[in-house]
Design a protein around this motif. Sequence first.
Motif, PDB file in Angstrom:
ATOM      1  N   SER A 181       0.947  -1.097  -0.057  1.00  0.00           N
ATOM      2  CA  SER A 181       0.118   0.048   0.013  1.00  0.00           C
ATOM      3  C   SER A 181       0.906   1.260  -0.099  1.00  0.00           C
ATOM      4  O   SER A 181       0.404   2.312   0.044  1.00  0.00           O
ATOM      5  CB  SER A 181      -1.027   0.079   1.120  1.00  0.00           C
ATOM      6  N   GLY A 182       2.252   1.038   0.046  1.00  0.00           N
ATOM      7  CA  GLY A 182       3.031   2.094  -0.136  1.00  0.00           C
ATOM      8  C   GLY A 182       3.635   2.553   1.153  1.00  0.00           C
ATOM      9  O   GLY A 182       4.112   3.759   1.531  1.00  0.00           O
ATOM     10  N   VAL A 183       3.263   1.778   2.303  1.00  0.00           N
ATOM     11  CA  VAL A 183       3.810   2.358   3.714  1.00  0.00           C
ATOM     12  C   VAL A 183       5.095   1.662   3.876  1.00  0.00           C
ATOM     13  O   VAL A 183       5.052   0.431   4.088  1.00  0.00           O
ATOM     14  CB  VAL A 183       2.669   1.831   4.915  1.00  0.00           C
ATOM     15  N   ARG A 184       6.021   2.529   4.315  1.00  0.00           N
ATOM     16  CA  ARG A 184       7.323   1.821   4.637  1.00  0.00           C
ATOM     17  C   ARG A 184       7.384   1.120   5.924  1.00  0.00           C
ATOM     18  O   ARG A 184       6.431   1.554   6.734  1.00  0.00           O
ATOM     19  CB  ARG A 184       8.546   2.730   4.532  1.00  0.00           C
ATOM     20  N   LYS A 185       8.118   0.286   6.529  1.00  0.00           N
ATOM     21  CA  LYS A 185       8.281  -0.404   7.593  1.00  0.00           C
ATOM     22  C   LYS A 185       8.924   0.512   8.451  1.00  0.00           C
ATOM     23  O   LYS A 185       9.874   0.993   8.442  1.00  0.00           O
ATOM     24  CB  LYS A 185       8.987  -1.658   7.506  1.00  0.00           C
ATOM     25  N   PHE A 186       8.048   0.870   9.730  1.00  0.00           N
ATOM     26  CA  PHE A 186       8.685   1.521  10.851  1.00  0.00           C
ATOM     27  C   PHE A 186       9.424   0.715  11.796  1.00  0.00           C
ATOM     28  O   PHE A 186       8.879  -0.298  11.940  1.00  0.00           O
ATOM     29  CB  PHE A 186       7.577   2.620  11.280  1.00  0.00           C
ATOM     30  N   LYS A 187      10.404   1.155  12.430  1.00  0.00           N
ATOM     31  CA  LYS A 187      10.980   0.508  13.442  1.00  0.00           C
ATOM     32  C   LYS A 187      10.626   1.073  14.859  1.00  0.00           C
ATOM     33  O   LYS A 187      10.238   2.352  15.117  1.00  0.00           O
ATOM     34  CB  LYS A 187      12.351   0.411  13.220  1.00  0.00           C
ATOM     35  N   GLN A 243       6.653   7.271  14.048  1.00  0.00           N
ATOM     36  CA  GLN A 243       5.109   6.653  13.560  1.00  0.00           C
ATOM     37  C   GLN A 243       5.094   5.289  14.189  1.00  0.00           C
ATOM     38  O   GLN A 243       4.081   4.583  13.560  1.00  0.00           O
ATOM     39  CB  GLN A 243       5.118   7.006  12.237  1.00  0.00           C
ATOM     40  N   PHE A 244       6.165   4.744  14.812  1.00  0.00           N
ATOM     41  CA  PHE A 244       5.844   3.212  15.183  1.00  0.00           C
ATOM     42  C   PHE A 244       4.709   2.899  15.726  1.00  0.00           C
ATOM     43  O   PHE A 244       3.955   1.748  15.414  1.00  0.00           O
ATOM     44  CB  PHE A 244       7.154   2.696  15.699  1.00  0.00           C
ATOM     45  N   PRO A 245       4.119   3.484  16.798  1.00  0.00           N
ATOM     46  CA  PRO A 245       2.995   3.047  17.432  1.00  0.00           C
ATOM     47  C   PRO A 245       1.929   3.071  16.485  1.00  0.00           C
ATOM     48  O   PRO A 245       0.801   2.071  16.474  1.00  0.00           O
ATOM     49  CB  PRO A 245       2.608   4.009  18.665  1.00  0.00           C
ATOM     50  N   LEU A 246       1.663   3.926  15.535  1.00  0.00           N
ATOM     51  CA  LEU A 246       0.668   4.051  14.505  1.00  0.00           C
ATOM     52  C   LEU A 246       0.749   2.879  13.606  1.00  0.00           C
ATOM     53  O   LEU A 246      -0.269   1.983  13.219  1.00  0.00           O
ATOM     54  CB  LEU A 246       0.667   5.527  13.935  1.00  0.00           C
ATOM     55  N   TYR A 247       2.022   2.429  13.102  1.00  0.00           N
ATOM     56  CA  TYR A 247       2.341   1.542  12.323  1.00  0.00           C
ATOM     57  C   TYR A 247       1.934   0.069  12.966  1.00  0.00           C
ATOM     58  O   TYR A 247       1.171  -0.826  12.480  1.00  0.00           O
ATOM     59  CB  TYR A 247       3.734   1.494  11.844  1.00  0.00           C
TER      60      TYR A 247
END
Length: 103
Positions: free
Chosen positions: A39-45, A50-54
């Motif tokens: 969907s175009g969302v990069r993987k957050f670490k 933005q990790f909590p939202l990811y």
Amino acid sequence: MANSVTKEEMKEYLYVDGNHQDTVIEALIAGAESELLTSGVRKFKNGDEQFPLYKLAIQILVARHFEDRASTEKTNVNLDYIVSKLAIASGGAPNEGLQQVKE
């Protein structure tokens, strides 16, 4: 590569006890991360702003697929959505991917 949500965290989120759903949950976590990537969302670490939202997005996707897996109608809608995403990620048109799966 480690998943952003652990199996144990996901089991707690889903209120699942025991080990009988572990394989399903692990597959759904991997699928949710892949769904976000296509969907175009990069993987957050962990540590990224933005990790909590990811992580929440993964949990919601897993819960949706976990709870809908027994419903044929919802499974078909989910499959159509996933196939469309994969078709787009592969450079094709969404409808082309759906037609190939249905044939």
